[in-house]
Each structure stands twice: as C-alpha cells, then as structure tokens.
Design an enzyme around this catalytic site. Sequence first.
Site, PDB file in Angstrom:
ATOM      1  N   LYS A  72       0.811  -1.218   0.000  1.00  0.00           N
ATOM      2  CA  LYS A  72       0.000   0.000   0.000  1.00  0.00           C
ATOM      3  C   LYS A  72       0.849   1.274   0.000  1.00  0.00           C
ATOM      4  O   LYS A  72       0.464   2.283  -0.567  1.00  0.00           O
ATOM      5  CB  LYS A  72      -0.942   0.003   1.199  1.00  0.00           C
ATOM      6  CG  LYS A  72      -2.103  -0.957   1.018  1.00  0.00           C
ATOM      7  CD  LYS A  72      -3.186  -0.724   2.054  1.00  0.00           C
ATOM      8  CE  LYS A  72      -4.443  -1.484   1.717  1.00  0.00           C
ATOM      9  NZ  LYS A  72      -4.307  -2.945   1.921  1.00  0.00           N
ATOM     10  N   GLU A  94     -10.227   7.263   3.305  1.00  0.00           N
ATOM     11  CA  GLU A  94     -11.131   6.411   4.075  1.00  0.00           C
ATOM     12  C   GLU A  94     -10.463   5.058   4.179  1.00  0.00           C
ATOM     13  O   GLU A  94      -9.663   4.676   3.332  1.00  0.00           O
ATOM     14  CB  GLU A  94     -12.521   6.298   3.445  1.00  0.00           C
ATOM     15  CG  GLU A  94     -12.622   6.436   1.952  1.00  0.00           C
ATOM     16  CD  GLU A  94     -12.082   5.287   1.163  1.00  0.00           C
ATOM     17  OE1 GLU A  94     -11.949   4.183   1.719  1.00  0.00           O
ATOM     18  OE2 GLU A  94     -11.768   5.523  -0.027  1.00  0.00           O
ATOM     19  N   SER A 363       1.708  -9.757  -0.966  1.00  0.00           N
ATOM     20  CA  SER A 363       1.414  -8.321  -0.874  1.00  0.00           C
ATOM     21  C   SER A 363       1.699  -7.721   0.498  1.00  0.00           C
ATOM     22  O   SER A 363       1.924  -6.519   0.612  1.00  0.00           O
ATOM     23  CB  SER A 363      -0.049  -8.057  -1.270  1.00  0.00           C
ATOM     24  OG  SER A 363      -0.923  -8.891  -0.539  1.00  0.00           O
TER      25      SER A 363
HETATM   26  C1  LIG Z   1      -5.170  -3.935   1.360  1.00  0.00           C
HETATM   27  C2  LIG Z   1      -4.456  -5.189   1.074  1.00  0.00           C
HETATM   28  C3  LIG Z   1      -4.815  -6.014  -0.020  1.00  0.00           C
HETATM   29  C4  LIG Z   1      -6.001  -5.756  -0.902  1.00  0.00           C
HETATM   30  O1  LIG Z   1      -5.900  -4.638  -1.697  1.00  0.00           O
HETATM   31  P1  LIG Z   1      -5.573  -4.691  -3.261  1.00  0.00           P
HETATM   32  O2  LIG Z   1      -5.922  -3.328  -3.708  1.00  0.00           O
HETATM   33  O3  LIG Z   1      -6.452  -5.744  -3.884  1.00  0.00           O
HETATM   34  O4  LIG Z   1      -4.147  -5.025  -3.403  1.00  0.00           O
HETATM   35  C5  LIG Z   1      -4.046  -7.134  -0.276  1.00  0.00           C
HETATM   36  N1  LIG Z   1      -2.998  -7.464   0.513  1.00  0.00           N
HETATM   37  C6  LIG Z   1      -2.638  -6.716   1.569  1.00  0.00           C
HETATM   38  C7  LIG Z   1      -1.471  -7.146   2.387  1.00  0.00           C
HETATM   39  C8  LIG Z   1      -3.353  -5.555   1.890  1.00  0.00           C
HETATM   40  O5  LIG Z   1      -2.985  -4.837   2.958  1.00  0.00           O
END
Ligand SMILES: *Cc1c(COP(=O)(O)O)cnc(C)c1O
Length: 393
Positions: A72, A94, A363
């Site tokens: 993020k 938000e 992610s």
């Molecule tokens: C917020 C989040 C997501 C989901 O958001 P995307 O916009 O689909 O990437 C996925 N993985 C993690 C670790 C997150 O914090």
Amino acid sequence: MPEILRHTLEDLAEAFALARRDAQFWQRFVDEAKAYSGRPTPVTPLANLSAQLGGAQLLLKREDLNHTGAHKINNVLGQGLLVQRMGKRRVIAETGAGQHGVATATMAARLGLQCRVYMGALDVERQRPNVFWMEQLGAEVVAVESGSASLKDAINECLRDWADSMDDTHYVMGTVCGPHPFPQMVAYFQQVVGQESRQQVQALIGRRPDRIYACVGGGSNATGMFVPFLDDPEVELVGVEAGGRGLASGAHAARIAGGHGRPGVAQGYRTLFLQDEEGQMLPTHSVSAGLDYIGVSPILAWLHEIGRVRFEAATDDEVIAALRRLMRSEGIIGALESLHAVAAAIRAAGDRPQSEVILINLSGRGDKDIFTIADALGDDQWRSFLARRGGAR
Ligand SMILES: *Cc1c(COP(=O)(O)O)cnc(C)c1O
C-alpha cells in the site's frame, strides 16, 4: 460522483497526465521508495515448499518487506509526491481495516501534509491498534456513526469533506477503484512491483515466469504486478479472490471467479459488483479484511473480459492451511490477503512440471492478523491471554 467534484477530478487527471510524462517525477518516486520504503523488495525462491509439493518452482515477490508491511505504501507515496507537485497541503482518506489509513498517515508525516482519515465507527472499535498508530503519526481519525457505521459510510463522509475542501485537499484513494483517474493512477504507482519482478526473475532464471498469482481485493497489488507483464503472452496471469466459506455458501467476496458479480455503477465507477437482481449490494465475507469488498478494479474486470487474466478463489480454510505451510516451510508470516495467492499456487504447483516457474506476489506481512490467525489456529493460551487483558480485541 457528486457533480461538484467533476472539475477536481478533471484537474487531478491533468496533473497526473503531466507528472506521468515527466521522467523526473517517476525517478523521484523510485528514489523516495528506495530511501524510505526499502525498495526494491527481493524475489525469494521457495526451495523447501517447492520440493515438498514436487512440481513447479515457486518464487515469492516480497512486498511484505516494505515499510508499513505491505504494497500500500507504494501507491500512497506516489500520490503524496503528486500532492506536493500540485501544491496542496492536506490529504484525506477512508479506510476499512485501517491498513490504508496507517499508510496514508505515515506518508503525510513524512511529506509534511495534514491528514484526516474517515473510518466507520464499527471499524474504529474493531481496529484499535491501527487507530492508535494513525493518531500517534499525527493524523486525525474521524469515526463515522451515520448509516451502518462501516466503510461505505466512511467513503460518503470522505467525499463530503472533499467537496468542501478540494482547493487545498487531495483524496488519497487506496486501490485501483473509484472514478478516473484513480484506477489508472494507482495502477501506475503500483506497477513498480511488476517492473522490478520482471527484471529480478529474468536475473534469476533467464526468462519470464510461466505463471503469476496475486490476490485481489480492490485489485491494486494484482494490477501492479500484472500490468508490466501484459505484453508477455507466455506469462499466465491469475487473480485470486476471497472464497470465504465457499462460493456456494454466499459468504465470500468473489466477484469474478464463479461469475457472481454483475455490472453496475457505484462510488463513482462502473465494474462487476456483488449485487442482487435489483442492484442492492450483497453482504460479503472473508477471513481477510483487505479482500472483503463488493467491487473490483474496472481494469481487472476488463482484463478478465478480454481473457488476459484468469480468476480463481481460495477459501478461508485453504488460506489458513497455506499460512501454516508457508510459516513452517520457509519461515515467512504472510498477510491473510496475500495467502489467498499462495493457497492457489500451492493447489496448482504439484500438477505442474518441475521445469515451470510460478511467481507469487506476497502483498503484505501477517503481523497485523495476529488476532484472527491465533483464533483460526485455535490457540487457547492466546485466548486466555486476551481474556486476562480484558479482550483486547
Ligand atoms: C489492502 C491489502 C490487499 C487488498 O488490496 P488490493 O488493492 O487488492 O491489493 C491485499 N494485501 C494486503 C497485504 C493488503 O494490505
């Protein structure tokens, strides 16, 4: 979108188009990401897990190693630099689970911007640790009591603020959704993930990977990973949604896999939403807060439509099994969101030849999920620890 925001969105689209043509702007973004967030994040070969599964070789892109623990920050940092370029001095956002709020508050502190974060009152209760950190970082957190006191109501409040404050304020969108130019802009900043991966995998194996998995909530980590590979037809791209308690249960957040999503317009954009015949949004469920969402990026909905990205779902149980497996075999604690991608890769790897290479986007890291994970793993000592502390949850 409220009509009053039309010009603001047009101004933003123009400012972004100019920044995008300015090579120095991208360089500034990459330099700041390197100095502040630890980029480039590595690609880690999962030799132990691959050997256990006995099939394709698994590689992991380590977005969990970013500052604040997920991808993020890439997007938020990029938008922050754009805000500075536009000469604005305040940001609003938000947040549901709070991760995007924390990333935005972090960026605002770093870049010297004022920051206010809107959050449903119910989420403020559920996500105390994130609220605490946002406030400590200098952000103002507004608990939204109206409506169902959830993310949807926080979005409405945030838009109201923006309509009043657009002259000096930027709305930091957290994912590849919402009105133009947000999907394009967030995808642009997140593509740093795919660009790096392309070079790193090339250096490791001398070619592209055969397949890539990424989890899909709004779709920012998946889009960021996939976009730089779109013109490599030999690379199969797979988005993994939240299968919750199973696609037949009705308790999931799979908009594309299983074909439950229907085209609709809400929150300023058109995509596949989980809605009933009358267009009422359906309830969603996922073990991971970040994938628990009714909409999906219009970019991904389109890539699905033209057959470039395939979609699957992973259930809560598969995700917990994948979490345990990744921890024990490789010593990596992934975020529950990211483990959807890992679960789908584990499901497939055993049936693929050892000559194939699968890249998975991790992610984020799982520290934030300690309450949910301990609960799902049935850790009684943890439960009694929480009870002694008065139920910190
Ligand atoms: C917020 C989040 C997501 C989901 O958001 P995307 O916009 O689909 O990437 C996925 N993985 C993690 C670790 C997150 O914090």
